[in-house]
Structure formats: structure tokens, C-alpha cells
Motif scaffolding. Structure first.
Motif, PDB file in Angstrom:
ATOM      1  N   LEU A 175       0.796  -1.221   0.000  1.00 21.02           N
ATOM      2  CA  LEU A 175       0.000   0.000   0.000  1.00 21.02           C
ATOM      3  C   LEU A 175       0.835   1.280   0.000  1.00 21.02           C
ATOM      4  O   LEU A 175       0.345   2.332  -0.431  1.00 21.02           O
ATOM      5  N   SER A 176       2.069   1.194   0.478  1.00 22.96           N
ATOM      6  CA  SER A 176       2.869   2.412   0.687  1.00 22.96           C
ATOM      7  C   SER A 176       3.007   3.315  -0.530  1.00 22.96           C
ATOM      8  O   SER A 176       2.870   4.544  -0.403  1.00 22.96           O
ATOM      9  N   PRO A 177       3.293   2.799  -1.739  1.00 19.61           N
ATOM     10  CA  PRO A 177       3.432   3.711  -2.887  1.00 19.61           C
ATOM     11  C   PRO A 177       2.195   4.581  -3.114  1.00 19.61           C
ATOM     12  O   PRO A 177       2.315   5.774  -3.404  1.00 19.61           O
ATOM     13  N   THR A 178       1.017   3.988  -2.972  1.00 20.79           N
ATOM     14  CA  THR A 178      -0.213   4.754  -3.160  1.00 20.79           C
ATOM     15  C   THR A 178      -0.468   5.700  -1.995  1.00 20.79           C
ATOM     16  O   THR A 178      -0.842   6.861  -2.186  1.00 20.79           O
ATOM     17  N   LEU A 179      -0.255   5.228  -0.768  1.00 23.35           N
ATOM     18  CA  LEU A 179      -0.504   6.085   0.391  1.00 23.35           C
ATOM     19  C   LEU A 179       0.443   7.276   0.411  1.00 23.35           C
ATOM     20  O   LEU A 179       0.070   8.364   0.871  1.00 23.35           O
ATOM     21  N   ASN A 180       1.647   7.095  -0.109  1.00 21.65           N
ATOM     22  CA  ASN A 180       2.574   8.235  -0.226  1.00 21.65           C
ATOM     23  C   ASN A 180       2.004   9.300  -1.157  1.00 21.65           C
ATOM     24  O   ASN A 180       2.132  10.498  -0.902  1.00 21.65           O
ATOM     25  N   ARG A 262      -7.006  -0.387   9.454  1.00 25.33           N
ATOM     26  CA  ARG A 262      -6.146   0.166  10.508  1.00 25.33           C
ATOM     27  C   ARG A 262      -4.875   0.751   9.927  1.00 25.33           C
ATOM     28  O   ARG A 262      -4.460   1.859  10.300  1.00 25.33           O
ATOM     29  N   LEU A 263      -4.253   0.040   9.009  1.00 23.09           N
ATOM     30  CA  LEU A 263      -3.004   0.516   8.427  1.00 23.09           C
ATOM     31  C   LEU A 263      -3.207   1.825   7.669  1.00 23.09           C
ATOM     32  O   LEU A 263      -2.408   2.758   7.796  1.00 23.09           O
ATOM     33  N   VAL A 264      -4.285   1.913   6.893  1.00 21.13           N
ATOM     34  CA  VAL A 264      -4.550   3.141   6.134  1.00 21.13           C
ATOM     35  C   VAL A 264      -4.781   4.313   7.079  1.00 21.13           C
ATOM     36  O   VAL A 264      -4.250   5.410   6.874  1.00 21.13           O
ATOM     37  N   MET A 265      -5.564   4.095   8.121  1.00 21.57           N
ATOM     38  CA  MET A 265      -5.836   5.177   9.070  1.00 21.57           C
ATOM     39  C   MET A 265      -4.559   5.636   9.763  1.00 21.57           C
ATOM     40  O   MET A 265      -4.339   6.841   9.965  1.00 21.57           O
ATOM     41  N   ARG A 266      -3.706   4.688  10.094  1.00 19.55           N
ATOM     42  CA  ARG A 266      -2.424   5.045  10.730  1.00 19.55           C
ATOM     43  C   ARG A 266      -1.532   5.822   9.763  1.00 19.55           C
ATOM     44  O   ARG A 266      -0.973   6.869  10.113  1.00 19.55           O
ATOM     45  N   GLU A 267      -1.383   5.299   8.561  1.00 14.23           N
ATOM     46  CA  GLU A 267      -0.457   5.903   7.599  1.00 14.23           C
ATOM     47  C   GLU A 267      -0.905   7.292   7.153  1.00 14.23           C
ATOM     48  O   GLU A 267      -0.079   8.159   6.865  1.00 14.23           O
ATOM     49  N   LEU A 268      -2.216   7.499   7.081  1.00 16.29           N
ATOM     50  CA  LEU A 268      -2.734   8.814   6.686  1.00 16.29           C
ATOM     51  C   LEU A 268      -3.016   9.700   7.895  1.00 16.29           C
ATOM     52  O   LEU A 268      -3.487  10.832   7.735  1.00 16.29           O
ATOM     53  N   ASP A 269      -2.741   9.182   9.091  1.00 16.07           N
ATOM     54  CA  ASP A 269      -2.956   9.912  10.347  1.00 16.07           C
ATOM     55  C   ASP A 269      -4.393  10.408  10.450  1.00 16.07           C
ATOM     56  O   ASP A 269      -4.661  11.572  10.756  1.00 16.07           O
ATOM     57  N   MET A 270      -5.328   9.498  10.183  1.00 16.65           N
ATOM     58  CA  MET A 270      -6.750   9.815  10.253  1.00 16.65           C
ATOM     59  C   MET A 270      -7.321   9.315  11.581  1.00 16.65           C
ATOM     60  O   MET A 270      -7.266   8.116  11.864  1.00 16.65           O
ATOM     61  N   PRO A 271      -7.866  10.207  12.397  1.00 17.21           N
ATOM     62  CA  PRO A 271      -8.422   9.768  13.681  1.00 17.21           C
ATOM     63  C   PRO A 271      -9.746   9.029  13.531  1.00 17.21           C
ATOM     64  O   PRO A 271     -10.171   8.314  14.439  1.00 17.21           O
ATOM     65  N   SER A 272     -10.408   9.214  12.383  1.00 20.45           N
ATOM     66  CA  SER A 272     -11.709   8.585  12.195  1.00 20.45           C
ATOM     67  C   SER A 272     -11.965   8.325  10.717  1.00 20.45           C
ATOM     68  O   SER A 272     -11.262   8.845   9.839  1.00 20.45           O
ATOM     69  N   LEU A 273     -12.992   7.535  10.470  1.00 21.58           N
ATOM     70  CA  LEU A 273     -13.406   7.165   9.123  1.00 21.58           C
ATOM     71  C   LEU A 273     -14.921   7.176   9.090  1.00 21.58           C
ATOM     72  O   LEU A 273     -15.566   6.582   9.959  1.00 21.58           O
TER      73      LEU A 273
END
Length: 301
Positions: A175-180, A262-273
């Protein structure tokens, strides 16, 4: 215009019959979902004979259900499992034999249609918005930057990660290339669609009977997601099947799906969805009824 949409996913096959007016789904006439697990053995790149047979049986049932509903247009679309399969033409021919012409969506088309569904169902500001669709075979991301819409699909899904035995580190690498790229646009809000996130919303609310009205718009915190994972880790498969809000057929793949969230929320520093019930099916219905065209859409290959 009354439209029937059949979504042939990696884990489930769904039917939506809806009345569409002015690029909005105004009334849901009928909805159905069957866990057909077409993507069983997805790592092989081959659609198994039994999976094709049970999916086509569901398609046949759906066509029978649609017949008396005075539908003006039927749209059938297949996603990750079919587009990646080396024998996808065999499946498409099997679908034709039951009377259905199926379109195979690219990952980026799938992403755009999910975004269209979210925009139609939630009042959200597009600026700073990221839409994530966690499916069985892939996860799609859609976000805006400088007036353009960016669409990306990654082969990370609940079925694929479960069957492949991928740990968190492996999922992160994929996921990292896209999340970057997403982080570069300074995202401020995350909306999620797909069975994993709607299941999370149902589990947090302990819904013994699934209620779309209570799921749509529900806000999941990172603490909620962590708590769900903690509960799942303590349960056997049979115990998971009895958890309120969790469909028994999803019990074997839910942990992988929640780990992706969980990983996406952590990597994007999102407190909620925020969870959206309106997704690719609504996007397909709107597109079929309204002829919506993509504007300023950038496709990441």
C-alpha cells in the motif's frame, strides 16, 4: 429511471434495483447479497469451477428476481477476481449462458464509480477528501488535488490477504506507494465503502439485524478499529461467526480487512473514518441512468 445493478465481487455478488433521478438514487426497490466467494484461490490467478458455478447460479436467481420489477436497464460489472483471472473469458461466457452480459471494470474505473456513489449518498466536501473501498481482492483510493481526481487500485483485499497469509508488514509494503501519493495531497477526511467497513460499523453498534440506515454515515474511530481487531484476535472462527454485526460468511476474512483499514488510518494519520452505504453499485446506477462522464480524472497505472 429504474435500474438494476449486479456487482460481481471477489467475496460477494450483490443486486441493487433502484429508481434514479437527477444523478441521485431516490429509492431502493430491492437489495440482495450472496457470499459467492468467486475469488476463492485468488492467488492462483484462476477462477475455480465451483466458484463460477455458484456465482452463475446467483446471477440466474437475480435475473429472475429482476424480471417482475419493470427495470429499464440492467448493468452487471465484475471487479478484482474476474479482471485478474487468466480464464475470465470462461466466466463471462458462463454468465452469458444464464442471460447476462458482464462488463469487467479496471481497478481505476471501480475506484471512480465508488467515488461517484459516495458523492451521491453523503454530503461531503471534495477538498481534502479520500475515499477508500476495501474489497475482497483489491482496495481503491480516490482523492483530489489541484482540481483533478486521482484514482488508484491496489491488489490488497480481505480475501487476497487472508489466502496469501500476508502480515501487516507485507500489506504496508503493497500500500505504501499509493498512500505516499495520497499524503502528498494533504488529506483531511476519510470515507470508507465496502463490506469490511460496513461490517465494522455494524460490529461497533452490535447490530443483530443489519440496518443500512444506522451504518450509513457512521463514524468509526481508530480506537473502534483497534478494539474490533482485539476482539477478533481472541476469538476462534466459530466464535467470530456468532459476533453481533458480523456476517458468518465473512468471519474468515474480516481480520485481514480490518487490518487494511487500521493501516490506512495510521499511515494517513486519520483519527476517524466515515462509513458510506452508497458505493460502486450506486455509482453504476447513476452512470447508467444519467450518462455521467468523468471529468478531470487522473488514472494512476
Amino acid at each position: 429511471m429504474r435500474v438494476a445493478v449486479i456487482d460481481i465481487g471477489t467475496n460477494s455478488t450483490r443486486l441493487l434495483v433502484a429508481d434514479v433521478h437527477r444523478e441521485k438514487v431516490e429509492r431502493v426497490v430491492h437489495f440482495d447479497l450472496v457470499t459467492t466467494r468467486l475469488g476463492e484461490g485468488i492467488g492462483s490467478g484462476y477462477l475455480h469451477k465451483d466458484a463460477v458455478a455458484r456465482t452463475c447460479e446467483t446471477l440466474k436467481h437475480y435475473l429472475e428476481r429482476i424480471h417482475p420489477l419493470q427495470v429499464e436497464c440492467v448493468v452487471a460489472a465484475a471487479t478484482s477476481a474476474v479482471r485478474d483471472a487468466c480464464n475470465r473469458e470462461e466466466f463471462l461466457e458462463a454468465a452469458r449462458r444464464v442471460g447476462l452480459e458482464v462488463t469487467v471494470l479496471s481497478g481505476e474505473e471501480e475506484a471512480y464509480l465508488s467515488y461517484l456513489g459516495v458523492q451521491a449518498g453523503l454530503e461531503v466536501d471534495a477538498a481534502g477528501l479520500v475515499v477508500m473501498d476495501v474489497g475482497g481482492g483489491s482496495t481503491e483510493f480516490i482523492w483530489q488535488r489541484e482540481g483533478s481526481l486521482f484514482c488508484r487500485s491496489v491488489n490488497v483485499g480481505a480475501v487476497r490477504m487472508t489466502e496469501g497469509g500476508h502480515d501487516d508488514a507485507a500489506i504496508s509494503r503493497l500500500l505504501s506507494p499509493t498512500l505516499n501519493q495520497v499524503r502528498f495531497s494533504s488529506p483531511r477526511r476519510l470515507v470508507g465503502v465496502g463490506g469490511t467497513v460496513t461490517t465494522c460499523a455494524a460490529m461497533v453498534q452490535k447490530l443483530t439485524v443489519y440496518d443500512p440506515a444506522r451504518v450509513h454515515g457512521f463514524v468509526l474511530s481508530r480506537a473502534d478499529v483497534e478494539n474490533i481487531l482485539a476482539i477478533l484476535s481472541r476469538c476462534t472462527l466459530e466464535e467470530r461467526r456468532r459476533l453481533p454485526g458480523l456476517q458468518p460468511e465473512r468471519a474468515d476474512i474480516i481480520a485481514a480487512g480490518v487490518r487494511i483499514v487500521r493501516l490506512v488510518m495510521r499511515e494517513l494519520d486519520m483519527p476517524s473514518l466515515q462509513v458510506s452505504e452508497t458505493d460502486i453499485m450506486h455509482g453504476l446506477a447513476i452512470q447508467a441512468a444519467s450518462g455521467v462522464e468523468r471529468k478531470n480524472v487522473v488514472i494512476y497505472q
